[in-house]
Design an enzyme around this catalytic site. Sequence first.
Site, PDB file in Angstrom:
ATOM      1  N   TYR A  62     -88.185 -39.539 -63.436  1.00 37.90           N
ATOM      2  CA  TYR A  62     -86.817 -40.062 -63.555  1.00 37.90           C
ATOM      3  C   TYR A  62     -85.777 -38.944 -63.618  1.00 37.90           C
ATOM      4  O   TYR A  62     -84.825 -39.017 -64.404  1.00 37.90           O
ATOM      5  CB  TYR A  62     -86.692 -40.954 -64.800  1.00 37.90           C
ATOM      6  N   TYR A  98     -88.250 -55.512 -66.135  1.00 38.52           N
ATOM      7  CA  TYR A  98     -88.887 -54.281 -65.652  1.00 38.52           C
ATOM      8  C   TYR A  98     -90.376 -54.393 -65.948  1.00 38.52           C
ATOM      9  O   TYR A  98     -90.774 -54.720 -67.071  1.00 38.52           O
ATOM     10  CB  TYR A  98     -88.309 -53.045 -66.347  1.00 38.52           C
ATOM     11  N   ASP A 158     -95.977 -59.844 -69.985  1.00 37.17           N
ATOM     12  CA  ASP A 158     -96.050 -58.386 -69.959  1.00 37.17           C
ATOM     13  C   ASP A 158     -95.696 -57.877 -71.357  1.00 37.17           C
ATOM     14  O   ASP A 158     -94.524 -57.745 -71.704  1.00 37.17           O
ATOM     15  CB  ASP A 158     -95.075 -57.860 -68.898  1.00 37.17           C
ATOM     16  N   LYS A 191     -99.370 -48.846 -73.502  1.00 42.13           N
ATOM     17  CA  LYS A 191     -98.555 -48.056 -74.414  1.00 42.13           C
ATOM     18  C   LYS A 191     -99.218 -47.865 -75.773  1.00 42.13           C
ATOM     19  O   LYS A 191     -99.991 -46.950 -75.965  1.00 42.13           O
ATOM     20  CB  LYS A 191     -97.152 -48.650 -74.507  1.00 42.13           C
TER      21      LYS A 191
END
Length: 423
Positions: A14, A142, A236, A265
């Site tokens: 990014y 996202y 998600d 995560k």
Amino acid sequence: MDATPAGRHLWRPYTQMKSAAAPLEAVATRGSRIVLADGRELVDGIASWWTAVHGYNHPHIAQAVADQLARMPHVMFGGLTHAPAERLAARLSALLPGNLDHVFLVDSGSVAVEVALKMAAQLWLNRGVAGRTRVLSFRGGYHGDTMGAMSVCDPEEGMHRRFGAYLPGQVFCDLPRTAADAAALDAALGRHRDELAAVIVEPLVQGAGGMVMHGPEVLAAVARLARRHGLPLICDEIFTGFGRTGTLFACEQAGIVPDILCLSKALTGGTMALAATVATTEIFEGFWSDDPAAALMHGPTFMANPLACAAANASLDLFEREPRLDQARAIAARLRDGLEPLRGVPGVADVRVLGAIGAVQFASPPDLAALKARLVARGVWVRPFGDIAYLTPALTIGSADLDHLLAALAESVTETGRSARLS
């Protein structure tokens, strides 16, 4: 091309490499702190992209990984199995709601989403139904950076909008926050029913979309409408899983059981790369067949990596032994107290808190480089994006470090607003 010698071989995430400031070099971590090469310590306000829920270097996880490393760091999962993966799958099944009993272990959150999309699409093919090639997703969402995952991210406001011509065309709706939104979603599901394979949603928080939050009743409405139209629901929970919203899994707060659920995560406590796509028995049975072509043809090389599974099992031990959910709720209360006064600061449009997630939204995108520099100068590591500055600290963060984070963020936000007025 001009690049610093120390970093010229790395292409960073990014990041516009031509103009970005040099990254800070981390040399050690401990608790809720990152130690830099120059000796400074930064209080980590985002737990390394929301992963290090137990803080850094927890001895129980470190010991489990060390023991597994000495015994068997990796073995292929095709045709073989091993105890760390078997144990992890059984434990996740026991913790998750309903009959989410079938665990497919992969190596990143984006891949977990890819597998979920693939499961949903192939389920219809295995049933002999053709043409169901699209997914209904939500604006502001996202779900990852790989091609399939990008296709279900917000097509206009998200970071992947430039790839529109390359991606499958999905169906997008607003989350059903109002009766009108619910009616529009119901109509879209009916209109596209014969071409839809599934519905995908981030429960309670659209994370990388701007820390946009919605209530359990909104999630329940999504689940109810997906069920009415006979569509599998994919939740998600890569961001929200493992205590971040105050319950172990966000979907619990709406009292729903998705058909497919994605985790990553915090799955290993921020120690190793690992993810899981978990399906209900009904989804799994759609692949149970005498026909080899009906099998799920997916298998990342490092799926079910024993080291990562050992870390995940140790992380689950800590959720069993230590009061992580109580800690998340205590952080939520402190975030509300510490961030609410910023609502009146010039340039601040909104303040939001849900579980151990606190977000400050600016009226317009600030100078992010300057804001990051202000935060680092105050001894904290926070990574604002777009028009959002947010905190997602380790659930084990000490009160002094949390107070320091809140004070540094408040000062930096106030200073940012003042600078914007003067410019």
